[in-house]
Write an enzyme that holds these catalytic residues in place. Structure first.
Site, PDB file in Angstrom:
ATOM      1  N   HIS A   1     -22.238 -23.447 -78.653  1.00  0.00           N
ATOM      2  CA  HIS A   1     -21.073 -22.916 -79.355  1.00  0.00           C
ATOM      3  C   HIS A   1     -21.132 -21.414 -79.584  1.00  0.00           C
ATOM      4  CE1 HIS A   1     -20.978 -27.183 -80.015  1.00  0.00           C
ATOM      5  NE2 HIS A   1     -22.106 -27.101 -80.691  1.00  0.00           N
TER       6      HIS A   1
ATOM      7  N   HIS B   1     -24.641 -33.917 -74.813  1.00  0.00           N
ATOM      8  CA  HIS B   1     -24.776 -33.922 -76.275  1.00  0.00           C
ATOM      9  C   HIS B   1     -24.992 -35.348 -76.750  1.00  0.00           C
ATOM     10  CE1 HIS B   1     -23.543 -29.796 -76.715  1.00  0.00           C
ATOM     11  NE2 HIS B   1     -22.551 -30.036 -75.882  1.00  0.00           N
TER      12      HIS B   1
ATOM     13  N   SER C   1     -24.364 -36.331 -79.981  1.00  0.00           N
ATOM     14  CA  SER C   1     -23.177 -36.614 -80.793  1.00  0.00           C
ATOM     15  C   SER C   1     -21.945 -36.092 -80.060  1.00  0.00           C
ATOM     16  CB  SER C   1     -23.303 -35.940 -82.168  1.00  0.00           C
ATOM     17  OG  SER C   1     -23.287 -34.535 -82.040  1.00  0.00           O
TER      18      SER C   1
ATOM     19  N   ASN D   1     -28.578 -29.651 -72.511  1.00  0.00           N
ATOM     20  CA  ASN D   1     -28.199 -29.825 -73.911  1.00  0.00           C
ATOM     21  C   ASN D   1     -28.591 -28.522 -74.593  1.00  0.00           C
ATOM     22  OD1 ASN D   1     -27.802 -30.398 -76.587  1.00  0.00           O
ATOM     23  ND2 ASN D   1     -28.701 -32.447 -76.491  1.00  0.00           N
TER      24      ASN D   1
ATOM     25  N   TYR E   1     -28.096 -37.983 -84.832  1.00  0.00           N
ATOM     26  CA  TYR E   1     -28.754 -37.833 -83.536  1.00  0.00           C
ATOM     27  C   TYR E   1     -29.564 -39.043 -83.090  1.00  0.00           C
ATOM     28  CZ  TYR E   1     -27.437 -33.017 -84.436  1.00  0.00           C
ATOM     29  OH  TYR E   1     -26.725 -31.878 -84.717  1.00  0.00           O
TER      30      TYR E   1
ATOM     31  N   ARG F   1     -18.011 -26.472 -83.937  1.00  0.00           N
ATOM     32  CA  ARG F   1     -18.657 -27.129 -82.790  1.00  0.00           C
ATOM     33  C   ARG F   1     -17.659 -27.500 -81.689  1.00  0.00           C
ATOM     34  NH1 ARG F   1     -23.925 -28.366 -84.396  1.00  0.00           N
ATOM     35  NH2 ARG F   1     -24.165 -28.638 -86.642  1.00  0.00           N
TER      36      ARG F   1
ATOM     37  N   ASP G   1     -22.753 -17.188 -68.885  1.00  0.00           N
ATOM     38  CA  ASP G   1     -22.899 -16.296 -67.732  1.00  0.00           C
ATOM     39  C   ASP G   1     -23.999 -16.765 -66.792  1.00  0.00           C
ATOM     40  OD1 ASP G   1     -20.830 -14.718 -68.643  1.00  0.00           O
ATOM     41  OD2 ASP G   1     -22.129 -13.153 -69.464  1.00  0.00           O
TER      42      ASP G   1
END
Length: 146
Positions: A84, A104, A106, A78, A26, A115, A91
């Protein structure tokens, strides 16, 4: 300034630990570092940033609804691990008309197979991933052009 367009930047679980959590994945930028750069970039373009982080799924959903209610120009989201797993966040994105951009640090597709599925991506206008903290800046640049 009230007449400036506002872009919400919403961050999910564990992102409060950026800079110390798995820096090999990260990076070493903190969430405050990212917020500062986005704020500077948005101000230069005549916009403002509403930057938030929560480890709680319901907060992210409430903030997506709030973005709609206050007329935000866009949302950079993010959702971290909720990306996931959360049909509820999917929704919420589908329930609003504000464009949502998935962000993201990564590249989830280069990581564990669990992921690879993104509920957020099923409704997001675009995805910015794999560029470290720059992913936020790339998403902001597109959102500012709306």
């Amino acid at each position: 300034m009230a007449d400036q367009p506002t872009i919400f930047v919403l961050n999910g679980p564990n992102l409060n630990l950026l800079g110390t959590r798995e820096p090999e994945i990260y990076g070493t930028d903190t969430l405050d570092d990212i917020a500062g750069r986005l704020d500077d970039r948005a101000r230069a373009a005549g916009a403002s940033i509403d930057f938030r982080q929560s480890n709680h799924e319901g907060h992210l959903i409430d903030w997506l609804h709030e973005a709609q209610a206050v007329g935000a120009k866009a949302v950079l989201l993010n959702a971290a691990g909720f990306t996931h797993t959360s049909v509820a966040i999917l929704d919420a994105i589908k329930a609003i008309t504000v464009p949502v951009f998935e962000v993201h640090l990564s590249d989830p597709h280069k990581r564990e197979s669990f992921r690879h599925l993104s509920y957020v991506g099923m409704a997001a206008k675009a995805v910015f991933a794999g560029h470290g903290a720059k992913s936020y800046e790339l998403a902001l640049d597109v959102a500012l052009q709306l």
